[in-house]
Design a protein around this motif. Structure first.
Motif, PDB file in Angstrom:
ATOM      1  N   THR A   1       0.891  -1.549  -0.501  1.00 60.33           N
ATOM      2  CA  THR A   1      -0.436  -0.090  -0.037  1.00 60.33           C
ATOM      3  C   THR A   1       0.907   1.018   0.425  1.00 60.33           C
ATOM      4  OG1 THR A   1      -0.093  -0.584   2.674  1.00 60.33           O
ATOM      5  CG2 THR A   1      -2.025  -1.560   1.234  1.00 60.33           C
ATOM      6  N   LEU A   2       2.187   1.835   0.850  1.00 58.00           N
ATOM      7  CA  LEU A   2       3.548   2.112  -0.018  1.00 58.00           C
ATOM      8  C   LEU A   2       4.349   2.466  -0.484  1.00 58.00           C
ATOM      9  CD1 LEU A   2       3.876   2.473   4.243  1.00 58.00           C
ATOM     10  CD2 LEU A   2       1.861   3.644   2.688  1.00 58.00           C
ATOM     11  N   THR A   3       4.653   3.532  -1.490  1.00 59.62           N
ATOM     12  CA  THR A   3       5.740   3.165  -2.336  1.00 59.62           C
ATOM     13  C   THR A   3       7.050   2.461  -1.989  1.00 59.62           C
ATOM     14  OG1 THR A   3       6.688   5.270  -1.560  1.00 59.62           O
ATOM     15  CG2 THR A   3       5.390   5.877  -3.039  1.00 59.62           C
ATOM     16  N   ALA A   4       7.792   2.189  -2.791  1.00 63.09           N
ATOM     17  CA  ALA A   4       8.873   1.579  -2.742  1.00 63.09           C
ATOM     18  C   ALA A   4       9.926   2.046  -1.774  1.00 63.09           C
ATOM     19  CB  ALA A   4       9.828   0.198  -4.063  1.00 63.09           C
ATOM     20  N   THR A   5      10.841   1.449  -1.152  1.00 61.39           N
ATOM     21  CA  THR A   5      11.441   2.257  -0.136  1.00 61.39           C
ATOM     22  C   THR A   5      12.919   2.955  -1.295  1.00 61.39           C
ATOM     23  OG1 THR A   5      11.100   0.910   0.903  1.00 61.39           O
ATOM     24  CG2 THR A   5      13.492   1.922   1.073  1.00 61.39           C
ATOM     25  N   THR A   6      13.470   4.150  -1.177  1.00 59.74           N
ATOM     26  CA  THR A   6      14.028   4.671  -2.111  1.00 59.74           C
ATOM     27  C   THR A   6      15.839   4.968  -1.446  1.00 59.74           C
ATOM     28  OG1 THR A   6      12.948   6.485  -2.869  1.00 59.74           O
ATOM     29  CG2 THR A   6      12.895   5.153  -3.871  1.00 59.74           C
ATOM     30  N   GLU A   7      16.171   6.054  -1.921  1.00 63.62           N
ATOM     31  CA  GLU A   7      17.522   6.889  -1.027  1.00 63.62           C
ATOM     32  C   GLU A   7      16.984   8.001  -0.586  1.00 63.62           C
ATOM     33  OE1 GLU A   7      17.371   7.706  -5.359  1.00 63.62           O
ATOM     34  OE2 GLU A   7      17.160   5.676  -4.802  1.00 63.62           O
ATOM     35  N   ASP A   8      15.279   8.605  -1.126  1.00 65.77           N
ATOM     36  CA  ASP A   8      15.133   9.249  -0.410  1.00 65.77           C
ATOM     37  C   ASP A   8      14.512   8.976   1.140  1.00 65.77           C
ATOM     38  OD1 ASP A   8      15.108  10.664  -2.324  1.00 65.77           O
ATOM     39  OD2 ASP A   8      12.894  10.497  -3.031  1.00 65.77           O
TER      40      ASP A   8
END
Length: 568
Positions: free
Chosen positions: A509-516
């Protein structure tokens, strides 16, 4: 022949105030016992307000040799000001410098044009401010005044409207040190815009202009000097002008109300017999009067009209002789009379408790037989029908309105504030509309996948959907709370840093983990995100740096710290 000059006494009497055309002795009241004396505001009051405010409120002082020294404030006389202008500082009688010190003088007076108030004429002012003395010894309350109805006199004071002016002042401050000068200037500047003066007396609003600093030397001794200008917004009322005081006292007239009790009623004041005497020989309270008549040049005549009967209809009367007229109607119109009319034209007819008018009937009506009407019939009370009612349509109105049409359709109410109450169960086949939205289904779907605009959900469907959302939120909260601190275990020169860590996986349900989702620091300095990318390689978390964008290369002895969404 030359005119003889008048004597000194005659000249004084000719100029006396009592013979002036604008003098009114009615306004001359004794004032020596008044608590409120004549009000006056002078230029000296403004100077005194400044002096009091500096000495008692600002209280300028300096610290010298661990001792607090009060700074004297002085008004510059013309001689003193000339000496200051020549030398740039002040000296005492022993020719010693007076430091620290504050000196000021008034440089100008102007009329304040922002306050358009005028007394109209200074010789005879017409514009006053009036206030009332609530209690005086001569106007005190007592039971005697209350019993006989004395309205006390009001004591008023009229004060002429003042002249609003602006006064300009120039100030000079001398100290030995800049720190001492700063302390004084800070206190003075803090009071800008406030009202200067002694509490309970006249106070005036101030405006301080900019400060200018300068340093001077005298016989090897350094002096710090600061000058600034102050504008005071004041007003002036002289105590008297042209032998007339500016504060006048007035007293409103007292009022005395008399009341009396009567020992006789009205019948005792009626005449009892002719000639002014009673039957017992006593004098009547009403004197006997002589009858007399008046003859007019023009006479007037009464003539009977429709349904009116006059005994001497058409006979003229001019006062020369007595004429008695009896006016009556054709038939008696007393409340107990039976009056007969051939026809009756009226806007409203009331019979007992029943009222008829051209458009309505108010009251109870009992009818034996049939009633036929071609217009509308309105019944204000209850209608009891023992037989059958046959109609094309039924419109019922209690609080709301209901209509049964020939087609079988039914309309309840005619406005949005109508309320309709049903007791028991209601079965609906088809659909219903609520605020122009058609509802055709009550759904038990706990996933709400249809997203229909024409369905209502049940309690079961809402609970099922809420449980699924709650579980999803719990998973998201676990992910959002993850925030761990990691340090590199190796660096591959020039652009890759490796951490012994695994990044956390975001729920669907959430966006994927990124460097942000991470923050990186190299040797304590923040690393810009636009030059970084991350990669998960097995159990190693890789940070890759764009050397051209970030402006430097990674070295083996660099310490890189990461803070963010690591799995543990």
């Amino acid at each position: 022949m030359a005119n003889k000059p008048i004597s000194r006494k005659a000249r004084i009497e000719s100029n006396a105030l009592s013979i002036r055309p604008d003098f009114n002795r009615g306004q001359q009241l004794r004032r020596d016992n008044d608590i409120y004396q004549n009000i006056s505001v002078t230029i000296k009051d403004v100077d005194a307000a400044i002096m009091f405010y500096f000495n008692e409120v600002i209280k300028p002082s300096v610290n010298e040799n661990k001792e607090v020294i009060k700074v004297p404030v002085m008004y510059a006389s013309p001689e003193r000001w000339v000496s200051i202008q020549k030398q740039g500082f002040m000296r005492d009688k022993r020719q010693q410098l007076i430091v620290p010190a504050i000196i000021f003088r008034r440089t100008g007076i102007q009329k304040n044009e922002n306050v358009p108030v005028s007394k109209i004429d200074a010789n005879n002012p017409k514009n006053f401010v009036t206030f009332e003395q609530k209690y005086t010894q001569a106007n005190r309350y007592d039971q005697f005044s209350r019993q006989i109805g004395i309205t006390p006199s009001r004591e008023l004071y009229n004060v002429v409207v003042p002249d609003y002016i602006t006064l300009s002042y120039e100030f000079t401050i001398w100290t030995s040190l800049i720190e001492q000068m700063n302390s004084i200037v800070e206190k003075i500047n803090y009071t800008n815009g406030s009202y200067w003066g002694e509490p309970g007396k006249m106070r005036f609003r101030s405006n301080i202009d900019s400060f200018s600093d300068a340093s001077e030397m005298d016989a090897g001794e350094r002096i710090v000097k600061t000058t600034f200008a102050v504008t005071m917004f004041g007003y002036i009322i002289p105590k008297e002008f042209n032998k007339m005081v500016t504060t006048k006292k007035q007293l409103t007239p007292k009022k005395l109300v008399f009341s009396m009790d009567m020992d006789k009623d009205s019948s005792d004041f009626l005449p009892k017999s002719e000639g002014g005497t009673s039957d017992t020989g006593e004098m009547s309270l009403t004197p006997a009067t002589e009858v007399f008549g008046i003859k007019t040049s023009k006479s007037f005549t009464l003539e009977a009209g429709n349904s009116i009967v006059i005994s001497n209809s058409g006979v003229s009367f001019n006062g020369s002789q007595e004429l008695r007229q009896v006016v009556s109607t054709i038939q008696p119109i007393l409340p107990s009379s039976n009056v007969t009319f051939n026809s009756l034209t009226t806007n409203t007819l009331s019979v007992g408790g029943t009222t008829f008018d051209p458009t309505s009937y108010t009251g109870n009506l009992n009818v034996t037989g049939n009633i036929s009407t071609t217009e509308n019939v309105t019944v204000g009370g209850d209608a009891i029908i023992a037989g059958t009612i046959t109609a094309k349509e039924f419109h019922t109105r209690v609080i709301s309105s209901s209509i049964i049409y020939q087609s079988g359709s039914t309309q309840f109410g005619d406005t949005l504030d109508d309320t309709h109450e049903f007791s028991g169960s209601m079965s609906i086949t088809g659909s219903f509309s609520l605020n122009d939205i058609t509802i055709n289904e009550i759904s038990n779907d706990g996933t709400l996948l249809d997203a229909s605009q024409n369905a209502l959900v049940t309690e079961l469907a809402v609970k099922t959907y809420a449980n699924s959302v709650t579980a999803s939120v719990a998973i998201e909260q676990v992910y959002l709370r993850k925030n761990y601190y990691k340090v590199t275990n190796s660096i591959s020169v020039p652009s890759t840093a490796s951490f012994n860590a695994v990044s956390a996986s975001a729920p669907s349900t959430l966006t994927a983990t990124t460097e942000d989702d991470f923050i990186f620091f190299i040797n304590g300095q923040y690393m810009e995100h636009d030059a970084l990318t991350i990669q998960q390689n097995g159990s190693n978390f890789l940070l890759k740096v764009d050397n051209a964008s970030i402006g430097y290369n990674l070295e083996i002895d660099d310490e890189i710290v990461a803070l963010g969404k690591f799995d543990s």
